[in-house]
Design an enzyme around this catalytic site. Structure first.
Site, PDB file in Angstrom:
ATOM      1  N   CYS A 139       0.832  -1.206   0.000  1.00  0.00           N
ATOM      2  CA  CYS A 139       0.000   0.000   0.000  1.00  0.00           C
ATOM      3  C   CYS A 139       0.862   1.250   0.000  1.00  0.00           C
ATOM      4  O   CYS A 139       1.376   1.663   1.048  1.00  0.00           O
ATOM      5  CB  CYS A 139      -0.928   0.000   1.218  1.00  0.00           C
ATOM      6  SG  CYS A 139      -2.050   1.417   1.263  1.00  0.00           S
ATOM      7  N   CYS A 142      -0.633   4.105   2.085  1.00  0.00           N
ATOM      8  CA  CYS A 142      -0.459   3.931   3.535  1.00  0.00           C
ATOM      9  C   CYS A 142       0.963   4.244   3.979  1.00  0.00           C
ATOM     10  O   CYS A 142       1.174   4.866   5.022  1.00  0.00           O
ATOM     11  CB  CYS A 142      -0.772   2.487   3.926  1.00  0.00           C
ATOM     12  SG  CYS A 142      -2.357   1.849   3.340  1.00  0.00           S
ATOM     13  N   ASP A 143       1.946   3.790   3.211  1.00  0.00           N
ATOM     14  CA  ASP A 143       3.319   3.759   3.710  1.00  0.00           C
ATOM     15  C   ASP A 143       4.318   4.620   2.942  1.00  0.00           C
ATOM     16  O   ASP A 143       5.488   4.709   3.342  1.00  0.00           O
ATOM     17  CB  ASP A 143       3.823   2.309   3.705  1.00  0.00           C
ATOM     18  CG  ASP A 143       2.953   1.405   4.572  1.00  0.00           C
ATOM     19  OD1 ASP A 143       2.513   1.870   5.635  1.00  0.00           O
ATOM     20  OD2 ASP A 143       2.721   0.253   4.177  1.00  0.00           O
TER      21      ASP A 143
END
Length: 325
Positions: A139, A142-143
């Site tokens: 992701c 997300c990261d």
């Protein structure tokens, strides 16, 4: 599980994670006493995520497992019964629905909230699995922010890979797309967007051979599928898998309407499925956003939809009983 075998619940939440536990919280606060069956991965994909910095209410960030523990505790505080167990069969033709758990126990549900999530597709190599959450992720949204001014690689060749690579250029100093063929599957528009970005390079006919490092990613080995040559990229600190997701919805195939990938289709601006009394939320029905915050939002919606449906059912039964009196 034996203590609840044969019992009928107003709401059974199948699966956990941000969607399922938020649904449980709202259903519990509505005095529906929901049962949550956590499934094979309690807490969902976030339990494999080290740091979460984009969920409101955690200004200093939080680990994925800690956040899911907080979700669970809050739902339990209001009366949600959260159990470790996997639903492996549902008899949809009868009402209430009959659910089999762990191949031996049966419970009944007046309504079902599906929050089984989706699983990222992985390559399956040992070092990839060992380093999940330590620099290997599926992701970028997300990261990506954890890799500012670093060299990262993206595995894949479809639209998702192009989108993830382009997104990562906001943070990374360099993004290398590793693709096993000599041309992308992505749309021409997405290809052009990625290939015209000066921060993006491509390694064609190549595949990830090994992720180096122990506690964090400390380089990768890339194998050329034509020559067999293995090259080490020692400065790579992040590995992003972008080869797709698979919704965990096999249990509902042939019963609920789904798209070609298996994501459950819901009705309009609701979580209603094509079967009365069954509602879907989170990544089981969201192929676009796939974020903890959006999953939690649809979990709230599913609980509210279920509550209203149950109220309508109760009113209809009361009116029928009155008419027969």
């Amino acid at each position: 599980m034996e203590d609840i075998a044969g019992k009928t619940f107003k709401v059974v939440v199948v699966g956990s994670g941000p969607a399922g536990l938020t649904a449980a919280l709202y259903a519990a606060r509505a005095d529906l006493a929901p049962l949550v069956l956590e499934g094979p991965e309690p807490g969902g994909q976030l339990t494999t995520t080290t740091d979460v910095e984009n969920f409101p209410g955690y200004p200093e960030g939080v680990t994925g497992p800690k956040m899911m523990d907080d979700f669970k505790a809050q739902a339990a505080r209001f009366g949600a019964d959260i159990r470790y167990g996997t639903v492996d069969h549902i008899e949809f033709a009868q009402r209430p629905f009959k659910l089999r758990v762990d191949e031996e126990h049966h419970i009944f549900a007046e309504s079902i909230i599906v929050s089984t999530g989706a699983s990222a597709k992985w390559l399956g190599i040992e070092s990839e699995q060992r380093m999940r959450g330590r620099g290997v992720t599926a992701c970028a949204t997300c990261d990506g922010a954890f890799f500012r001014n670093q060299h990262v690689i993206v595995i894949g060749g479809g639209d998702t890979a192009m989108e993830e690579a382009t997104f990562l250029t906001r943070y990374a100093s360099k993004v290398t797309i590793v693709h096993r063929r000599d041309e992308f599957r992505a749309s021409k528009h997405m290809q052009k967007r990625a290939l015209n970005n000066p921060k993006i390079e491509v390694m064609w006919n190549s595949e990830l051979d090994e992720v180096l490092g122990e506690q964090v990613v400390d380089g990768v080995k890339i194998k050329n599928r034509v020559t067999g040559e293995v090259q080490t990229l020692a400065d790579v600190t992040g590995v992003f898998l972008a080869i797709g997701h698979k919704p965990n919805t096999d249990l509902f195939k042939g019963v609920l309407e789904m798209d070609e990938t298996g994501y459950i289709i819901t009705e309009g601006k609701s979580t209603k499925t094509t079967l009365e009394g069954v509602f879907a939320c989170g990544d089981a029905q969201d192929s676009v956003y796939r974020q903890a915050i959006t999953a939690a939002g649809t979990g709230c919606m599913a609980a509210m939809d279920a509550e209203r449906w149950l109220e309508n059912q109760a009113e209809a039964k009361a009116e029928e009983a009155e008419a027969q009196a």
